[in-house]
Motif scaffolding. Structure first.
Motif, mmCIF file in Angstrom:
data_model
loop_
_atom_site.group_PDB
_atom_site.id
_atom_site.type_symbol
_atom_site.label_atom_id
_atom_site.label_comp_id
_atom_site.label_asym_id
_atom_site.label_seq_id
_atom_site.Cartn_x
_atom_site.Cartn_y
_atom_site.Cartn_z
ATOM 1 N N TYR A 132 -12.018 47.560 60.797
ATOM 2 C CA TYR A 132 -13.360 47.010 60.583
ATOM 3 C C TYR A 132 -13.367 46.152 59.326
ATOM 4 C CZ TYR A 132 -13.991 50.679 57.071
ATOM 5 O OH TYR A 132 -13.848 51.483 55.969
ATOM 6 N N THR A 155 -6.791 52.860 65.161
ATOM 7 C CA THR A 155 -7.259 53.497 63.929
ATOM 8 C C THR A 155 -6.207 54.487 63.437
ATOM 9 O OG1 THR A 155 -9.018 54.869 62.959
ATOM 10 C CG2 THR A 155 -8.632 55.115 65.334
ATOM 11 N N LEU A 200 -9.454 49.156 69.546
ATOM 12 C CA LEU A 200 -9.492 49.382 68.101
ATOM 13 C C LEU A 200 -8.428 50.410 67.727
ATOM 14 C CD1 LEU A 200 -13.370 49.710 67.531
ATOM 15 C CD2 LEU A 200 -11.944 47.693 67.091
ATOM 16 N N LEU A 222 -18.351 50.314 64.388
ATOM 17 C CA LEU A 222 -18.019 49.104 65.146
ATOM 18 C C LEU A 222 -17.896 49.421 66.628
ATOM 19 C CD1 LEU A 222 -17.307 46.085 65.120
ATOM 20 C CD2 LEU A 222 -14.928 46.734 64.647
ATOM 21 N N GLN A 259 -18.246 40.444 62.209
ATOM 22 C CA GLN A 259 -17.143 40.890 63.060
ATOM 23 C C GLN A 259 -17.647 41.234 64.458
ATOM 24 O OE1 GLN A 259 -15.079 44.428 61.762
ATOM 25 N NE2 GLN A 259 -13.307 44.018 63.077
ATOM 26 N N LEU A 260 -18.794 41.885 64.538
ATOM 27 C CA LEU A 260 -19.384 42.209 65.835
ATOM 28 C C LEU A 260 -19.637 40.937 66.634
ATOM 29 C CD1 LEU A 260 -20.670 44.220 67.828
ATOM 30 C CD2 LEU A 260 -22.789 44.048 66.485
ATOM 31 N N SER A 262 -10.983 58.379 62.030
ATOM 32 C CA SER A 262 -12.057 58.054 62.974
ATOM 33 C C SER A 262 -12.334 59.240 63.891
ATOM 34 C CB SER A 262 -11.673 56.820 63.796
ATOM 35 O OG SER A 262 -11.571 55.678 62.976
ATOM 36 N N ARG A 286 -16.330 40.224 53.138
ATOM 37 C CA ARG A 286 -15.761 39.909 54.445
ATOM 38 C C ARG A 286 -14.365 39.301 54.325
ATOM 39 N NH1 ARG A 286 -19.124 35.639 56.512
ATOM 40 N NH2 ARG A 286 -17.637 34.262 55.490
ATOM 41 N N THR A 322 -14.949 52.474 61.306
ATOM 42 C CA THR A 322 -14.433 52.111 62.633
ATOM 43 C C THR A 322 -15.335 52.642 63.748
ATOM 44 O OG1 THR A 322 -12.147 51.965 61.843
ATOM 45 C CG2 THR A 322 -12.458 52.308 64.195
ATOM 46 N N GLU A 354 -7.875 50.042 58.241
ATOM 47 C CA GLU A 354 -8.713 50.277 59.424
ATOM 48 C C GLU A 354 -9.201 48.942 59.999
ATOM 49 O OE1 GLU A 354 -9.770 53.069 61.218
ATOM 50 O OE2 GLU A 354 -8.127 54.074 60.180
ATOM 51 N N ILE A 409 -19.751 43.313 58.802
ATOM 52 C CA ILE A 409 -19.561 43.998 60.083
ATOM 53 C C ILE A 409 -20.379 43.307 61.168
ATOM 54 C CG2 ILE A 409 -19.859 46.190 61.305
ATOM 55 C CD1 ILE A 409 -19.167 47.619 58.717
#
Length: 330
Positions: A233, A88, A86, A102, A297-298, A127, A239, A99, A231, A294
């Motif tokens: 996320y 950031t 990730l 996630l 996305q996960l 972050s 979405r 962020t 970022e 989120i």
């Protein structure tokens, strides 16, 4: 002494008269820039020339090759799937920076996560600020990051420790007042030599296309999306499209939402690090629901990392195990 006039002559003729560098020339030029070998006058001219012209695909590929050679590498940690990276670099201004949420959700599933970025926020909430409130301290070296990944499955590594050369180029924004190529390149760094799942956030449609092409040419695995204030996320209120890149192809796992939400998710009351961290703890403790974007996305990342066999399985796992309640449905 190397003359950089030949490069400036090619890229510095303005938006219509400039010519793109070859991949090889771009590699050589950026290597010198990363190593601090370009004098300030020429460096400023190169940065502005590229800024006005815009980087081509071959230029970005050459720049990334030079960056890869100067990025500290990490070994693949043991986990329930490929590590997720990730980047950031933007921080929060209008929205809370989620962020870290996630990252912590992936860690909870046993998927190793490396977060890399800036500590300083230049007026934004990074972050790093939120992680500090959550008890996650930055790794000062590659060894510390590797140990954190191996022992805890999560590490935050400042760019200054991961790739000092590109950190120096990124820092020129405060002197020059404009972004440069480094701001885009840092979002494509993979310290795991192409073995990780890279979450690549873009801010503009044109750059989403460029990032997609870069990752496809390089054969990288990743999840491409329009980032929330840059970022990595998914915007909790709406979405974005989530694209899975793998094996030289791209699959759209979720289309972008265009309709307004019937009800806004329960989000942090303020964007400061302490308020954001308190809200994240409540989500992780299942006291408040995880926003559907989120959660989507996960699920994408559980699938892309190999934790789940397919997206439907990943969505079911998230719905059952990640939180007690999701905002919305699947």
């Amino acid at each position: 002494m190397v003359s950089y006039g030949q490069y400036i002559k090619e890229i510095g003729r303005g938006a219509h008269g400039a010519r793109d560098l070859s991949r090889e020339d771009a590699h050589q030029l950026y290597a010198a820039m990363l190593d601090g070998g370009v004098p300030d006058l020429e460096l400023g001219a190169i940065i502005l020339g590229l800024r006005v012209k815009g980087e081509s695909l071959d230029e970005m590929l050459g720049f990334l090759e030079a960056t890869d050679e100067r990025t500290h590498h990490l070994d693949l940690p043991h986990g329930r799937g490929r590590p997720v990276v990730l980047p950031t670099y933007n921080g929060a201004r209008k929205e809370a920076n989620l962020t870290p949420l996630l990252a912590l959700l992936l860690q909870r599933f046993g998927v190793p996560v490396l977060v890399h970025g800036l500590i300083e926020g230049f007026g934004r909430v990074t972050s790093a600020h939120v992680f500090r409130e959550l008890g996650v301290m930055p790794a000062a070296s590659t060894n510390q990051a590797q140990a954190a990944l191996d022992e805890k499955g999560l590490a935050f590594m400042p760019l200054s420790a991961l790739c000092p050369g590109i950190h120096n180029l990124l820092s020129l924004r405060s002197r020059m007042g404009v972004r440069n190529s480094a701001h885009s390149l840092v979002k494509l760094i993979d310290p795991f030599r192409g073995e990780a799942v890279l979450v690549a956030p873009a801010t503009h449609p044109d750059f989403i296309e460029l990032m997609r092409n870069i990752m496809l040419v390089r054969g990288q695995r990743g999840l491409l999306l329009r980032g929330t204030e840059g970022e990595p996320y998914a915007n909790a209120k709406r979405r974005p499209r989530l694209e899975h890149l793998h094996d030289g192809v791209t699959d759209v796992l979720f289309e972008a939402e265009h309709e307004s939400l019937r009800a806004l998710p329960n989000l942090p009351e303020a964007t400061d690090a302490a308020s954001t961290a308190r809200w994240i703890r409540r989500v992780l403790d299942k006291q408040i629901p995880l926003p559907k974007p989120i959660a989507n996305q996960l699920a994408c990342l559980l699938f892309a990392s190999g934790y789940a066999d397919d997206l439907n399985q990943a969505k079911a796992i998230v719905a059952v195990e990640a939180t007690g309640l999701l905002v919305g449905g699947n």
